[in-house]
Scaffold this motif. Sequence first.
Motif, short mmCIF file in Angstrom:
data_model
loop_
_atom_site.label_atom_id
_atom_site.label_comp_id
_atom_site.label_asym_id
_atom_site.label_seq_id
_atom_site.Cartn_x
_atom_site.Cartn_y
_atom_site.Cartn_z
N GLU A 57 113.96 51.42 19.83
CA GLU A 57 113.00 50.32 21.57
C GLU A 57 113.59 51.16 22.68
N ASP A 58 112.20 51.96 22.83
CA ASP A 58 111.96 53.30 23.97
C ASP A 58 112.85 52.72 25.28
N PRO A 59 113.28 53.56 25.59
CA PRO A 59 113.95 53.71 27.19
C PRO A 59 112.71 53.30 28.41
N GLU A 60 113.04 52.94 29.78
CA GLU A 60 111.56 53.65 30.95
C GLU A 60 112.62 54.52 31.66
N PRO A 61 111.16 55.48 31.57
CA PRO A 61 109.83 55.15 31.59
C PRO A 61 110.07 55.91 30.10
N ARG A 62 108.69 55.37 29.71
CA ARG A 62 108.37 55.78 27.87
C ARG A 62 107.55 57.08 28.01
N SER A 63 108.61 57.98 27.29
CA SER A 63 108.05 59.43 27.21
C SER A 63 107.84 60.31 25.31
N ALA A 64 106.92 60.29 24.81
CA ALA A 64 107.49 61.47 23.97
C ALA A 64 108.53 62.23 24.20
N LEU A 65 108.72 62.40 24.89
CA LEU A 65 110.55 63.27 25.18
C LEU A 65 111.17 62.60 24.90
N THR A 66 111.63 61.35 24.71
CA THR A 66 112.96 60.53 24.60
C THR A 66 112.29 59.11 23.64
N ALA A 67 113.35 58.65 23.05
CA ALA A 67 113.49 57.37 22.75
C ALA A 67 114.56 56.65 22.47
N GLY A 68 115.17 55.42 22.21
CA GLY A 68 116.12 54.91 22.15
C GLY A 68 115.81 53.38 20.61
N TRP A 69 117.58 53.18 20.34
CA TRP A 69 117.28 52.39 19.57
C TRP A 69 118.59 51.46 19.99
N GLY A 70 118.33 50.23 19.86
CA GLY A 70 118.82 49.09 20.09
C GLY A 70 119.63 48.91 21.84
N SER A 71 120.50 47.53 21.44
CA SER A 71 121.36 47.58 22.58
C SER A 71 122.90 47.95 22.84
N PRO A 72 123.95 48.22 22.90
CA PRO A 72 123.16 49.09 23.67
C PRO A 72 122.93 50.42 23.38
N ALA A 73 121.28 51.19 24.12
CA ALA A 73 120.72 51.85 23.36
C ALA A 73 121.84 53.66 22.75
N ILE A 74 121.13 53.79 22.01
CA ILE A 74 121.62 55.13 21.82
C ILE A 74 119.77 56.15 22.33
#
Length: 169
Positions: free
Chosen positions: A65-82
């Motif tokens: 579940e990628d964080p905002e703002p969306r970018s190829a330099l960031t990624a996320g997983w779950g909530s609370p996010a990794i």
Amino acid sequence: MDFSRHRRTSYFGLPALALLIVAAGCSSADDNTSTVVPSPDGKVTELCRNLDKSLPRKVDGLDREDPEPRSALTAGWGSPAIILRCGVERPPKMVDPKVAEGRDPNAVAGGVNGVDWLMEERDDGAYRFTSASRVAYVEVTVRKGSDTSAVLIDLAAAIKKAIPEGIAN
């Protein structure tokens, strides 16, 4: 950075890193996440884009579940996010002699599945891992309550594939 000293450092704190990984996996959750997109040079940006394409759909059993703002330099997983951020600056503690000598209880160096990391405990109880001995720095923030060892294991193959070994600028 003295690469030979840094290499030695990566293994010096391995038992302490393992202990902190286990301790971090037993914490409670915290939902406050803020993500800033890094702004590296073109070469590192390209490596980070390659990493983004190689990242797993699940980390520690959590869906991407990628964080905002969306970018190829960031990624996320779950909530609370990794949260993963690629192309970050070298953390100051990466060259701190207290860390190298194992005298900083809030920062430990070690390796997991072929990727070396600097682990720093943050004030909010989260852990920030920054890759070492790679031509781009990858930062992974693991919130309280996450299994940090599973996170690093799940990300290792993608980092090894996309970010070559070496010294980042």
